[in-house]
Design a protein around this motif. Structure first.
Motif, PDB file in Angstrom:
ATOM      1  N   HIS A  92       0.902  -1.204   0.268  1.00  0.00           N
ATOM      2  CA  HIS A  92      -0.159  -0.046  -0.131  1.00  0.00           C
ATOM      3  C   HIS A  92       1.305   1.243   0.233  1.00  0.00           C
ATOM      4  CE1 HIS A  92       0.781  -1.254   3.944  1.00  0.00           C
ATOM      5  NE2 HIS A  92       0.802  -0.125   4.228  1.00  0.00           N
ATOM      6  N   LEU A  93       2.309   0.771  -0.096  1.00  0.00           N
ATOM      7  CA  LEU A  93       3.004   1.933  -0.169  1.00  0.00           C
ATOM      8  C   LEU A  93       4.017   2.548  -1.464  1.00  0.00           C
ATOM      9  CD1 LEU A  93       4.835   1.626   3.714  1.00  0.00           C
ATOM     10  CD2 LEU A  93       3.028   2.960   2.627  1.00  0.00           C
ATOM     11  N   THR A  94       4.104   3.804  -1.591  1.00  0.00           N
ATOM     12  CA  THR A  94       5.070   3.839  -3.080  1.00  0.00           C
ATOM     13  C   THR A  94       5.974   3.398  -2.358  1.00  0.00           C
ATOM     14  OG1 THR A  94       5.481   5.852  -2.522  1.00  0.00           O
ATOM     15  CG2 THR A  94       2.963   5.935  -4.019  1.00  0.00           C
ATOM     16  N   VAL A  95       6.747   3.504  -3.624  1.00  0.00           N
ATOM     17  CA  VAL A  95       8.323   3.712  -4.193  1.00  0.00           C
ATOM     18  C   VAL A  95       9.493   4.215  -2.790  1.00  0.00           C
ATOM     19  CG1 VAL A  95      10.388   3.000  -5.335  1.00  0.00           C
ATOM     20  CG2 VAL A  95       8.884   1.371  -6.348  1.00  0.00           C
ATOM     21  N   ALA A  96       8.671   5.850  -2.936  1.00  0.00           N
ATOM     22  CA  ALA A  96       9.562   6.322  -2.107  1.00  0.00           C
ATOM     23  C   ALA A  96       9.233   6.003  -0.443  1.00  0.00           C
ATOM     24  CB  ALA A  96       8.926   7.372  -2.317  1.00  0.00           C
ATOM     25  N   ASP A  97       7.855   5.684  -0.614  1.00  0.00           N
ATOM     26  CA  ASP A  97       7.663   5.147   1.032  1.00  0.00           C
ATOM     27  C   ASP A  97       8.363   3.830   1.581  1.00  0.00           C
ATOM     28  OD1 ASP A  97       6.225   8.410   0.914  1.00  0.00           O
ATOM     29  OD2 ASP A  97       4.985   6.735   0.791  1.00  0.00           O
ATOM     30  N   ASN A  98       8.626   3.644   0.667  1.00  0.00           N
ATOM     31  CA  ASN A  98       9.054   2.093   0.856  1.00  0.00           C
ATOM     32  C   ASN A  98      10.101   2.225   1.349  1.00  0.00           C
ATOM     33  OD1 ASN A  98       7.494  -0.688   0.461  1.00  0.00           O
ATOM     34  ND2 ASN A  98       6.325   0.195  -0.577  1.00  0.00           N
ATOM     35  N   ILE A  99      11.441   3.236   0.432  1.00  0.00           N
ATOM     36  CA  ILE A  99      12.431   2.976   0.814  1.00  0.00           C
ATOM     37  C   ILE A  99      12.948   3.618   2.000  1.00  0.00           C
ATOM     38  CG2 ILE A  99      14.320   4.611  -0.029  1.00  0.00           C
ATOM     39  CD1 ILE A  99      13.694   3.945  -3.240  1.00  0.00           C
ATOM     40  N   GLY A 100      11.756   5.100   2.072  1.00  0.00           N
ATOM     41  CA  GLY A 100      12.358   5.598   3.912  1.00  0.00           C
ATOM     42  C   GLY A 100      11.083   5.195   4.618  1.00  0.00           C
ATOM     43  N   PHE A 101      10.613   4.219   4.823  1.00  0.00           N
ATOM     44  CA  PHE A 101      10.101   3.773   6.021  1.00  0.00           C
ATOM     45  C   PHE A 101      11.112   3.795   7.058  1.00  0.00           C
ATOM     46  CE2 PHE A 101       8.686  -0.118   8.795  1.00  0.00           C
ATOM     47  CZ  PHE A 101       7.782   0.377   9.165  1.00  0.00           C
ATOM     48  N   GLY A 102      12.510   3.509   6.742  1.00  0.00           N
ATOM     49  CA  GLY A 102      12.716   3.535   7.970  1.00  0.00           C
ATOM     50  C   GLY A 102      13.824   4.291   8.991  1.00  0.00           C
ATOM     51  N   LEU A 103      13.515   5.630   7.490  1.00  0.00           N
ATOM     52  CA  LEU A 103      13.962   7.175   7.849  1.00  0.00           C
ATOM     53  C   LEU A 103      12.751   6.984   9.113  1.00  0.00           C
ATOM     54  CD1 LEU A 103      15.902   8.195   5.043  1.00  0.00           C
ATOM     55  CD2 LEU A 103      16.890   7.721   6.863  1.00  0.00           C
ATOM     56  N   ARG A 104      11.610   6.876   8.592  1.00  0.00           N
ATOM     57  CA  ARG A 104      10.173   7.303   9.442  1.00  0.00           C
ATOM     58  C   ARG A 104      10.510   6.917  10.752  1.00  0.00           C
ATOM     59  NH1 ARG A 104       8.151   6.610   4.696  1.00  0.00           N
ATOM     60  NH2 ARG A 104       6.580   4.707   5.686  1.00  0.00           N
ATOM     61  N   MET A 105      10.721   5.513  11.262  1.00  0.00           N
ATOM     62  CA  MET A 105      11.166   5.059  12.330  1.00  0.00           C
ATOM     63  C   MET A 105      12.350   5.383  13.390  1.00  0.00           C
ATOM     64  SD  MET A 105       8.405   2.752  11.773  1.00  0.00           S
ATOM     65  CE  MET A 105       7.381   4.246  11.861  1.00  0.00           C
ATOM     66  N   ARG A 106      12.820   6.488  12.214  1.00  0.00           N
ATOM     67  CA  ARG A 106      13.895   6.514  13.258  1.00  0.00           C
ATOM     68  C   ARG A 106      13.753   8.452  13.760  1.00  0.00           C
ATOM     69  NH1 ARG A 106      15.907   2.226  10.513  1.00  0.00           N
ATOM     70  NH2 ARG A 106      17.486   1.962  11.255  1.00  0.00           N
ATOM     71  N   GLY A 107      12.761   8.830  13.244  1.00  0.00           N
ATOM     72  CA  GLY A 107      11.923  10.487  12.859  1.00  0.00           C
ATOM     73  C   GLY A 107      13.169  10.780  11.651  1.00  0.00           C
ATOM     74  N   VAL A 108      13.267  11.277  11.479  1.00  0.00           N
ATOM     75  CA  VAL A 108      13.422  11.704  10.812  1.00  0.00           C
ATOM     76  C   VAL A 108      13.022  12.657   9.881  1.00  0.00           C
ATOM     77  CG1 VAL A 108      15.596  11.349   8.310  1.00  0.00           C
ATOM     78  CG2 VAL A 108      16.268  10.222   9.572  1.00  0.00           C
ATOM     79  N   ARG A 109      13.504  13.972   9.438  1.00  0.00           N
ATOM     80  CA  ARG A 109      12.619  15.179   8.733  1.00  0.00           C
ATOM     81  C   ARG A 109      12.470  15.223   7.529  1.00  0.00           C
ATOM     82  NH1 ARG A 109      14.817  20.872  10.838  1.00  0.00           N
ATOM     83  NH2 ARG A 109      17.287  19.153  10.327  1.00  0.00           N
ATOM     84  N   LYS A 110      10.788  15.122   7.796  1.00  0.00           N
ATOM     85  CA  LYS A 110      10.698  14.808   6.091  1.00  0.00           C
ATOM     86  C   LYS A 110      11.534  14.804   4.632  1.00  0.00           C
ATOM     87  CE  LYS A 110       6.168  14.610   5.198  1.00  0.00           C
ATOM     88  NZ  LYS A 110       4.754  15.167   6.008  1.00  0.00           N
ATOM     89  N   ALA A 111      11.545  16.668   4.816  1.00  0.00           N
ATOM     90  CA  ALA A 111      12.638  17.398   3.361  1.00  0.00           C
ATOM     91  C   ALA A 111      13.409  16.302   3.999  1.00  0.00           C
ATOM     92  CB  ALA A 111      13.173  18.428   4.577  1.00  0.00           C
ATOM     93  N   GLU A 112      14.068  16.353   4.324  1.00  0.00           N
ATOM     94  CA  GLU A 112      15.554  15.438   4.652  1.00  0.00           C
ATOM     95  C   GLU A 112      15.237  14.000   4.537  1.00  0.00           C
ATOM     96  OE1 GLU A 112      18.989  13.143   8.312  1.00  0.00           O
ATOM     97  OE2 GLU A 112      17.561  15.285   8.967  1.00  0.00           O
TER      98      GLU A 112
END
Length: 357
Positions: A92-112
């Motif tokens: 259900h996630l785009t390629v971009a969101d799949n790749i960035g999943f681990g970053l979101r779990m680490r609380g990395v800011r959206k732009a970064e």
């Protein structure tokens, strides 16, 4: 606390009930090293990878990443990127969101996170697919996305769990070369699980061959093939012929098929019962009796042609099957035709039986 090694396993064990599936596994990887865990199904390689990843808890021993014990930490705290056999992308996630999943779990800011996602996507050549969903991708593209997701957090260690199994041969070979080149360029320490010896030999700095939960040999691909330490390793890596017998007092290896001359070092091992092993490239078809120290008559069972190489398969009178590497342009021999095979006394390796050790 030493950080000499990116990954270190110290006598790691795993039990399920009364069954021990990993037995005292130890090895250490320096930065950038690529290690394959290779072996037949049920040998313990996947369980070992699961303990490194944190999906299974060791029953004993220690696991360290850069000098820090991590065997009691949850997977997300281990600084590991992982590519699964089935890629495990979120549908259900785009390629971009799949790749960035681990970053979101680490609380990395959206732009970064977006910058890091785009950078990781470019590394594996899927930056033009960021808005697509997994169902819109080929198997090779899904694998690239899974690798980008593993790399985006810049982990200390990447784990690859048989990631090429679902791909066709040409794509598999292409991606093996590309991914190995990328990991080498990034200098990322990698543990790769496979049952495919060609994958392990072509991609690895070292290979650990496992049987019955133990590592029987860990060394470079060249050493594994040329100097297998045990009968199991010799039989699993490449092809070859085993003859059962024993070394006699006069320094020959005596079998049902005949008595064969040995190199001096092997001949000195008196009263050894075990296996006499020959690689295909050590055996030759000869038209002249007496050309080689060891010769037998055999009957052609098959010839396999693989473009750059050709293998003659011939059966000795006692049923022993010999594999003989011949020139790729050698004429095919008819099944059932008679041939004479020969080899040098230094060509064989003798493995002693456990019962006679």
């Amino acid at each position: 606390m030493s950080e000499r090694f990116d990954l270190e396993l110290r006598t790691v064990e795993k039990q399920f009930g009364d069954q021990t599936v990993v037995r005292g596994v130890s090895f250490a990887l320096e930065k950038g090293e690529f290690l394959s865990l290779l072996g037949p199904s049920g040998c313990g390689k996947t369980t070992t990878l699961s303990m490194i990843a944190g999906f299974e808890a060791p029953s004993g021993g220690e696991i360290l990443i850069r000098g820090r014990r991590i065997d009691a930490l949850p997977p997300e705290k281990r600084d590991i990127g992982m590519v699964f056999q089935n890629y495990a992308l979120f549908p259900h996630l785009t390629v971009a969101d799949n790749i960035g999943f681990g970053l979101r779990m680490r609380g990395v800011r959206k732009a970064e996170a977006r910058t890091e996602v785009e950078s990781s996507a470019r590394l594996v050549k899927v930056n033009h697919l960021l808005d697509r969903y997994p169902r819109q991708l080929s198997g090779g593209q899904q694998q690239r996305v899974a690798l980008a997701r593993a790399l985006v957090t810049k982990p200390a260690l990447v784990l690859l769990d048989e990631p090429f199994g679902a791909l066709d041969r040409l794509l598999r070979e292409e991606l093996q070369i590309e991914i190995r080149s990328l990991l080498r360029r990034l200098n990322i320490t990698t543990v790769f699980v496979t049952h495919d010896q060609d994958e392990a030999l072509s991609m690895s700095d070292r290979v650990a061959v496992m049987f019955d939960g133990r590592i029987e040999q860990i060394s470079t691909p060249q050493q594994l093939y040329l100097s297998p330490a045990t009968r199991n390793v010799a039989g699993f890596i490449g092809k070859g012929t085993f003859l059962r017998g024993n070394i006699t007092a006069n320094g020959v290896f005596e079998t049902r098929l005949g008595a064969f001359k040995l190199a001096s070092a092997a001949a000195a091992r008196k009263a050894v019962v075990g296996d006499y092993f020959l690689r295909p490239e050590s055996v030759f078809v000869t038209a002249r009796v007496g050309q080689y120290p060891n010769e037998i008559n055999a009957e052609v069972a098959a010839m396999t042609f693989l473009g750059d190489r050709q293998t003659l398969i011939a059966d000795a009178p006692d049923g022993t099957r010999f594999f003989v590497q011949v020139r790729h342009d050698s004429p095919a021999l008819a099944i059932g035709s008679k041939v004479r095979l020969g080899w040098g006394s230094e060509s064989a390796t003798v493995y002693q039986s456990a019962s006679s050790a």
